[in-house]
Design a protein around this motif. Sequence first.
Motif, PDB file in Angstrom:
ATOM      1  N   LEU A 131      19.566   6.573  28.393  1.00 32.24           N
ATOM      2  CA  LEU A 131      19.759   7.528  27.305  1.00 32.24           C
ATOM      3  C   LEU A 131      20.892   7.073  26.388  1.00 32.24           C
ATOM      4  O   LEU A 131      20.770   7.073  25.164  1.00 32.24           O
ATOM      5  CB  LEU A 131      20.079   8.894  27.909  1.00 32.24           C
ATOM      6  CG  LEU A 131      20.078  10.077  26.969  1.00 32.24           C
ATOM      7  CD1 LEU A 131      18.659  10.373  26.515  1.00 32.24           C
ATOM      8  CD2 LEU A 131      20.646  11.301  27.674  1.00 32.24           C
TER       9      LEU A 131
ATOM     10  N   GLU B  99      19.851   3.988  24.317  1.00 30.40           N
ATOM     11  CA  GLU B  99      18.907   4.350  23.258  1.00 30.40           C
ATOM     12  C   GLU B  99      19.622   4.976  22.062  1.00 30.40           C
ATOM     13  O   GLU B  99      19.320   4.690  20.915  1.00 30.40           O
ATOM     14  CB  GLU B  99      17.874   5.333  23.809  1.00 30.40           C
ATOM     15  CG  GLU B  99      16.846   5.740  22.778  1.00 30.40           C
ATOM     16  CD  GLU B  99      15.907   6.830  23.262  1.00 30.40           C
ATOM     17  OE1 GLU B  99      15.966   7.176  24.454  1.00 30.40           O
ATOM     18  OE2 GLU B  99      15.131   7.328  22.451  1.00 30.40           O
ATOM     19  N   ARG B 100      20.603   5.831  22.384  1.00 28.32           N
ATOM     20  CA  ARG B 100      21.246   6.582  21.302  1.00 28.32           C
ATOM     21  C   ARG B 100      22.214   5.743  20.495  1.00 28.32           C
ATOM     22  O   ARG B 100      22.577   6.136  19.402  1.00 28.32           O
ATOM     23  CB  ARG B 100      22.016   7.757  21.892  1.00 28.32           C
ATOM     24  CG  ARG B 100      21.132   8.595  22.733  1.00 28.32           C
ATOM     25  CD  ARG B 100      21.158  10.003  22.331  1.00 28.32           C
ATOM     26  NE  ARG B 100      19.818  10.463  22.588  1.00 28.32           N
ATOM     27  CZ  ARG B 100      19.299  11.551  22.124  1.00 28.32           C
ATOM     28  NH1 ARG B 100      19.998  12.293  21.336  1.00 28.32           N
ATOM     29  NH2 ARG B 100      18.085  11.895  22.403  1.00 28.32           N
ATOM     30  N   THR B 101      22.725   4.656  21.053  1.00 24.84           N
ATOM     31  CA  THR B 101      23.813   3.975  20.355  1.00 24.84           C
ATOM     32  C   THR B 101      23.446   2.586  19.853  1.00 24.84           C
ATOM     33  O   THR B 101      24.190   2.016  19.076  1.00 24.84           O
ATOM     34  CB  THR B 101      25.040   3.834  21.284  1.00 24.84           C
ATOM     35  OG1 THR B 101      24.625   3.228  22.510  1.00 24.84           O
ATOM     36  CG2 THR B 101      25.644   5.176  21.572  1.00 24.84           C
ATOM     37  N   SER B 102      22.327   2.017  20.289  1.00 23.25           N
ATOM     38  CA  SER B 102      22.053   0.636  19.937  1.00 23.25           C
ATOM     39  C   SER B 102      21.539   0.533  18.507  1.00 23.25           C
ATOM     40  O   SER B 102      21.155   1.518  17.898  1.00 23.25           O
ATOM     41  CB  SER B 102      21.031   0.075  20.907  1.00 23.25           C
ATOM     42  OG  SER B 102      19.916   0.905  20.865  1.00 23.25           O
ATOM     43  N   MET B 103      21.494  -0.677  17.994  1.00 24.89           N
ATOM     44  CA  MET B 103      21.089  -0.878  16.598  1.00 24.89           C
ATOM     45  C   MET B 103      19.784  -1.622  16.451  1.00 24.89           C
ATOM     46  O   MET B 103      19.071  -1.426  15.483  1.00 24.89           O
ATOM     47  CB  MET B 103      22.177  -1.636  15.852  1.00 24.89           C
ATOM     48  CG  MET B 103      23.327  -0.734  15.482  1.00 24.89           C
ATOM     49  SD  MET B 103      24.319  -1.482  14.201  1.00 24.89           S
ATOM     50  CE  MET B 103      25.492  -0.153  13.933  1.00 24.89           C
ATOM     51  N   SER B 104      19.482  -2.513  17.363  1.00 27.83           N
ATOM     52  CA  SER B 104      18.254  -3.288  17.234  1.00 27.83           C
ATOM     53  C   SER B 104      17.062  -2.332  17.223  1.00 27.83           C
ATOM     54  O   SER B 104      16.952  -1.454  18.071  1.00 27.83           O
ATOM     55  CB  SER B 104      18.149  -4.252  18.412  1.00 27.83           C
ATOM     56  OG  SER B 104      16.799  -4.586  18.642  1.00 27.83           O
TER      57      SER B 104
ATOM     58  N   LYS C 188      26.721  -7.070  18.098  1.00 27.00           N
ATOM     59  CA  LYS C 188      27.954  -6.553  18.703  1.00 27.00           C
ATOM     60  C   LYS C 188      27.737  -5.128  19.233  1.00 27.00           C
ATOM     61  O   LYS C 188      28.082  -4.807  20.361  1.00 27.00           O
ATOM     62  CB  LYS C 188      29.088  -6.573  17.667  1.00 27.00           C
ATOM     63  CG  LYS C 188      30.404  -6.055  18.214  1.00 27.00           C
ATOM     64  CD  LYS C 188      31.551  -6.286  17.256  1.00 27.00           C
ATOM     65  CE  LYS C 188      31.563  -5.224  16.174  1.00 27.00           C
ATOM     66  NZ  LYS C 188      32.691  -5.390  15.222  1.00 27.00           N
ATOM     67  N   VAL C 189      27.129  -4.308  18.379  1.00 26.56           N
ATOM     68  CA  VAL C 189      26.921  -2.919  18.790  1.00 26.56           C
ATOM     69  C   VAL C 189      25.992  -2.848  20.008  1.00 26.56           C
ATOM     70  O   VAL C 189      26.229  -2.088  20.947  1.00 26.56           O
ATOM     71  CB  VAL C 189      26.362  -2.074  17.628  1.00 26.56           C
ATOM     72  CG1 VAL C 189      25.967  -0.685  18.103  1.00 26.56           C
ATOM     73  CG2 VAL C 189      27.390  -1.987  16.518  1.00 26.56           C
TER      74      VAL C 189
ATOM     75  N   TYR D 152      28.047  -3.825  23.022  1.00 31.80           N
ATOM     76  CA  TYR D 152      28.985  -2.737  23.362  1.00 31.80           C
ATOM     77  C   TYR D 152      28.246  -1.547  23.972  1.00 31.80           C
ATOM     78  O   TYR D 152      28.695  -0.926  24.926  1.00 31.80           O
ATOM     79  CB  TYR D 152      29.730  -2.263  22.109  1.00 31.80           C
ATOM     80  CG  TYR D 152      30.870  -3.139  21.663  1.00 31.80           C
ATOM     81  CD1 TYR D 152      31.036  -4.431  22.174  1.00 31.80           C
ATOM     82  CD2 TYR D 152      31.790  -2.687  20.716  1.00 31.80           C
ATOM     83  CE1 TYR D 152      32.077  -5.233  21.748  1.00 31.80           C
ATOM     84  CE2 TYR D 152      32.833  -3.488  20.292  1.00 31.80           C
ATOM     85  CZ  TYR D 152      32.972  -4.755  20.802  1.00 31.80           C
ATOM     86  OH  TYR D 152      34.008  -5.548  20.382  1.00 31.80           O
ATOM     87  N   ALA D 153      27.119  -1.207  23.351  1.00 28.76           N
ATOM     88  CA  ALA D 153      26.365  -0.039  23.810  1.00 28.76           C
ATOM     89  C   ALA D 153      25.946  -0.229  25.263  1.00 28.76           C
ATOM     90  O   ALA D 153      26.068   0.680  26.097  1.00 28.76           O
ATOM     91  CB  ALA D 153      25.130   0.169  22.930  1.00 28.76           C
TER      92      ALA D 153
ATOM     93  N   ALA E 239      29.140  -0.168  27.602  1.00 33.29           N
ATOM     94  CA  ALA E 239      29.671   1.186  27.805  1.00 33.29           C
ATOM     95  C   ALA E 239      28.755   1.984  28.740  1.00 33.29           C
ATOM     96  O   ALA E 239      29.218   2.685  29.646  1.00 33.29           O
ATOM     97  CB  ALA E 239      29.828   1.892  26.454  1.00 33.29           C
TER      98      ALA E 239
ATOM     99  N   MET F  39      29.616   3.326  32.583  1.00 30.07           N
ATOM    100  CA  MET F  39      29.493   4.736  32.956  1.00 30.07           C
ATOM    101  C   MET F  39      28.644   4.859  34.232  1.00 30.07           C
ATOM    102  O   MET F  39      28.980   5.598  35.162  1.00 30.07           O
ATOM    103  CB  MET F  39      28.859   5.500  31.803  1.00 30.07           C
ATOM    104  CG  MET F  39      28.569   6.942  32.102  1.00 30.07           C
ATOM    105  SD  MET F  39      27.404   7.580  30.901  1.00 30.07           S
ATOM    106  CE  MET F  39      25.979   6.590  31.269  1.00 30.07           C
TER     107      MET F  39
END
Lengths: 605, 685
Positions: free
Chosen positions: A30, A33-38, A181-182, A185-186, A189, A193
């Motif tokens: 989850l 999915e919410r934070t990635s950019m590709s 990068k995002v 990182y996504a 992170a 967690m």
Amino acid sequence: MRADAEIAVDPVVLEIVEGTVNSTVAEIELAIERTSMSSMIREQHDFRAAIYDGCRNAISHVSFPSTIEPIFHRYRTQDIHDGDVFVYNDVYLTDGGISHLPDLCVNVPVVLEERVVAFVQSFGHVEDVGGIVPGSLPVASRSIFEEGLMVPPVRVISRDEPNTEVLDLILRNSRYPTSLKVDIYAQIAACRMGARRLAGLFGRYGWKTIEACFDALLTRCKNTLRREVLPKISDGHYEFEDFVGFDGVTEGRHYRIHLALTKSADKLRIDLSRSDVQAAGPINFLASEKIYKKLFAAALVPLAPDMLLNDGVGAVLDVTLPPPGSILNPRFPAPVAQRTVTWLRMLDAFQGALAQALRGQVAAAMDTITVYGMWGSTPSGSDFLLREIIGGGTGGRAFADGLDAVDMIPGSKNLPVEYVEDLYPVRVERVALRRDSGGAGKQRGGMGYEKDVRVLAPTATLYVRACRSFFWNWGVGGGRAGKPTQFVVNPGSAEERVLPPLIQGVTLKAGDLLRVLTAGGGGWGDPLDRDPRLVERDVAAGVVSVEAAEREYGVCLTPETLELVPEMTERTRAKLRVARGALPLVDRGPYARELVEQGRLHLSA
Amino acid sequence: MRVRVGIDTGGTFTDVVVLRDDSSAPVVLKVPSTPAHPADAFIAALSTVSQRLEQDGHRVGLLLHGTTLCTNAVLEGKTAEAIGLIVTEGFRDILEIGRQTVPGGLGKVLLWVKPPRIVPSWLVREVRERMDVNGECLTPLDVSQVRQIVADYRRLGVSSIGISLLHSYANPAHELMVMDVFRQEYPESWVSAGSQIHPEFREYERTLLCLLNASLMPVLSGYLQSIDVAVGEVTVTAPFFLMQSNGGVGSVKVLRERPVLTVLSGPAAGVLAAAFTGRSAGYTNIISFDVGGTSTDIGLIEGGRPRVITHGQIGHYPTTLPMVDVTSIGAGGGSVAWVGPGPSLRVGPRSAGADPGPVCYGKGGLAPTLTDANLVLGRLPLQLAGGAVVLSLDRAWAALEGIGKEFGLSTLQAAQGVVDIAVENMANGIRQVSVRRGFDPRDYALVAFGGAGGLHAAEVAKLLGIPIALIPPHPGVHSALGLLVSELRHEFVCTARRRLHESELVDVTKMFTELEQGAQAKVAGFAEAADWTFERGADLRYRGQGYELTVSVPGGLLERAELNTLLDGFHRRHQQIYGFSLPGEEVELVNLRLTAFAPLQSLPVIEIKEEGTDASAAQIGSRPLFLIEQGGFVDAPVYERARLEARNVIQGPAMVEQVDTSIYIPTGVRGVVDRHGHLVLEMPD
């Protein structure tokens, strides 16, 4: 597994551990999915998370088959610490743990009192890792060096301290460094967690209990396969093959994926060794035995829908790999970017062998992963890269028609027209089900897509990957093959151009229309046994033409109101039955038929 | 005295709560629901309560109603019979294709069968027209073709029609023109356009919303007509409002046109009530925990207000309408314990429901449920609802003995195990909500209600490190109380995708002002309440991401200072929720949002009598409770909730009984009654 014995664990704690493992995987996915950019990650859902035990077995339910071994090729377990993060995408150094370069893999250990007790892993299909084409998915590469940057397992964070030199090196090699990068990182992170959640679980019950539970989860998978799946498959030896029609580089060459399945009381043995040699183009697929086992086991899920699937499959499945130099065991640096084509056919070959072992109770063939990409400059001068994974029709099944226009990858989504037109210099003029594409059958194959994309940019460069262009999605038990995938530029005009199935560097100009036609699924069972009312319904829905209704199904309709004429239908069906003779078990479409007739193709089934 | 009345229609019971403007305790009553004729239960409830009020010389000052009518209609496919859809030429298959997604994990593609679409292909009509992404007309609407389609629908008896044209969020002109044709030539049809229901980009989701709306219009209108006379009799002067999915109430006039706004209203009232309960007990950060017969609804309240989200699900339809953020998991009193593959011990999500119900109800249920396990452990009395339901301990015992044997567990171990697994499932549900919100449960108070909330509140709180669990005075009718504490609420949105940069501020301010003017004009007609306040929000993301976070925006002119506050807020929230942020990266604005609130009457405070800490006056007996830490049954005191006075203290292990629920206070947990009648469970450190 620490011991083969079934260790007695408290069933209540076991259920709690399993629930937490599932819940943790869901939380990680989850967050990614919410934070990635590709767009491949967030729209097409080409990413997954998994959890491994301290002995490198995947514990969580397999949603993608991989391993954690590559870390240990390079790092000793005593050198792995709390707060470390490892990253890689290297295909050959990970034995196919990652099977093409855009899949970037992140790994976070759970360390308890100096012991590595678990690993949290995710991979995500990032936008670009360099190589000869934007998006790093060349369809005509001749070596993996053309496909992008290879990152062997490296530690990007060491005891919570980021190794920015390595990260910078990776990012410098991408056309879209911010997006990459995002996405890194996504994943980091989210995996961290997940690792914290697992650490909490170990803290609550102690590692001995948790390890015993992990073992029990592996045993459960093994037992379910042995007790609930194997008995449904008849003992015996079955063979089937499927074909990849084109490797992107070599003209007129197809590749055989051969699979022999031997079923005994407690084992499924799968032998891939009679598959063809490796291809010059990027359709080679590399995987270790452990990965192959999970790939095949996933195809058994319909036989026990609630089963937990993890590395426990190892004890029940045996896989014999072809020798190095095969399309299913390529030698470095063979190109692999489009390996999806090959593993899908390998799964189809498995389905075909199973069809014999289950007396036809399997679905006909499908291909639901068609890819195209377009890049160039917008009228205002900025760069764009539009990519879409677009689904297709699935094969007919004993209990239902195939599905129209879906993607088999869980969670995959198509691109909304309003989203595409906002971000990219194109106009989508039509998105429809492709009429008559699903193979005829008692249960028909699902319909593919018909999508028209008009180019608005001054110029654009296109690449496409069409599977099942030569060897169609086969029908089974009398069902007909589904129509093949096709990309057509400016259809119906003087400049109409049907593109080869794998091609890159096609130049389009403003006003050109790209028509994407994706494959229909194969049909299941005799089309003349299909309920004529269902054919009437399909005609009303516009997915079956009046001509096909009569030609394939023997169903006659009134010319204007398109209502069923039962008596005429009966007569037509009787005539067709006599005319056509015996039905083949498998129909692979006209190309395969022609090759067989010319003696250029020999089939074992 | 004028009183406010809340009527909440559920699947089994219709709950009524009456609140007076003094501090007296609410009057609570229940009548059976009548699913076959939903209006009957409402009318019965209303006439019962109005008779009672008349006797006492009171009048209804405000009538609030929550109903799952539209929810059930969608879930059971009992909306309008023949539904039509008009789309842009080239997109007839929009519903068949959807988003190409197969639900479930890897391999499910071989098993899944696509459910029938809300409109079959042969009733979908294409119309020649096209807007571009900026709302510029590329192809004008072919009105004669529209007339033909309208005539067609009329001939076919298609009476509910959705109109969904591409990019109508950017320019609704063509959709409005189509509506006009319907108004002139087929005025008795129910018509709904995407741009009017939810002007947000993404065509499939918007299309579904306008279709759901069109299909529900006859359903809600029919219902309102049936209750009209009854309502008219008691509320000649009093306003009548319905609960919406967004946690606010709306006027009947609005909802007649937009019934889709109520489809997820069921759990919303419960969350509102939890917020109210928490606030009156001094807590503003709350986890709302509603444990019913088949499911547990989990909601999150921050700063006293329920969170509203814009991505939900109703049946197999996605919805992008604002709704109170409630996560429902398949764990409730009726959840069945069963043997999964492996074998593994599973609890839920299958439920025995109300019929046949748990084994101990003796109505033919054979599969052991969570309720049976609770009964075996001594956590339930042998009679429920004041004697209306008699439970069979023997049956429950036998059922759990049976499943225990499968795993080599004793009956008591099996019962304890079933409860532990259910509690863990509930806790995992709360944890998953936490990822979406990035909160630490330890900073929250749990408000537990529903039939089984009190049984599991303490254990769930302990598992998650939540220090306090609150049990409201009437856990069984909590949702009806939520109606009484609601406010009017309407949402407005417009898509405004662009870089969030200083150079855009003039434009963005202008768009907000227009949105506010439009909203003001609309709400003025919605209800007499004069006191509307507006709150702005912006959906933001890092350029390239696919999901947005909604961040609140200050009113008035937006300048550099406001921009910086907005950006800081976004980066902070991203860090909090996802564990990283990218302060240097470009931020993109996607939607502008506006929420209009108007309070109903101010709320009274309920207070009960204060006494000393000694609760012994409320003790009505004792019974054996199975305590795992003691390894056996221990005789524990049983208290009657109604006799408890403020400041009373109960030390666990103990049980508290009331007509609508049982509350389990485990060893080490202390229960304190506050002056509003809440039972406050304090976890040990």
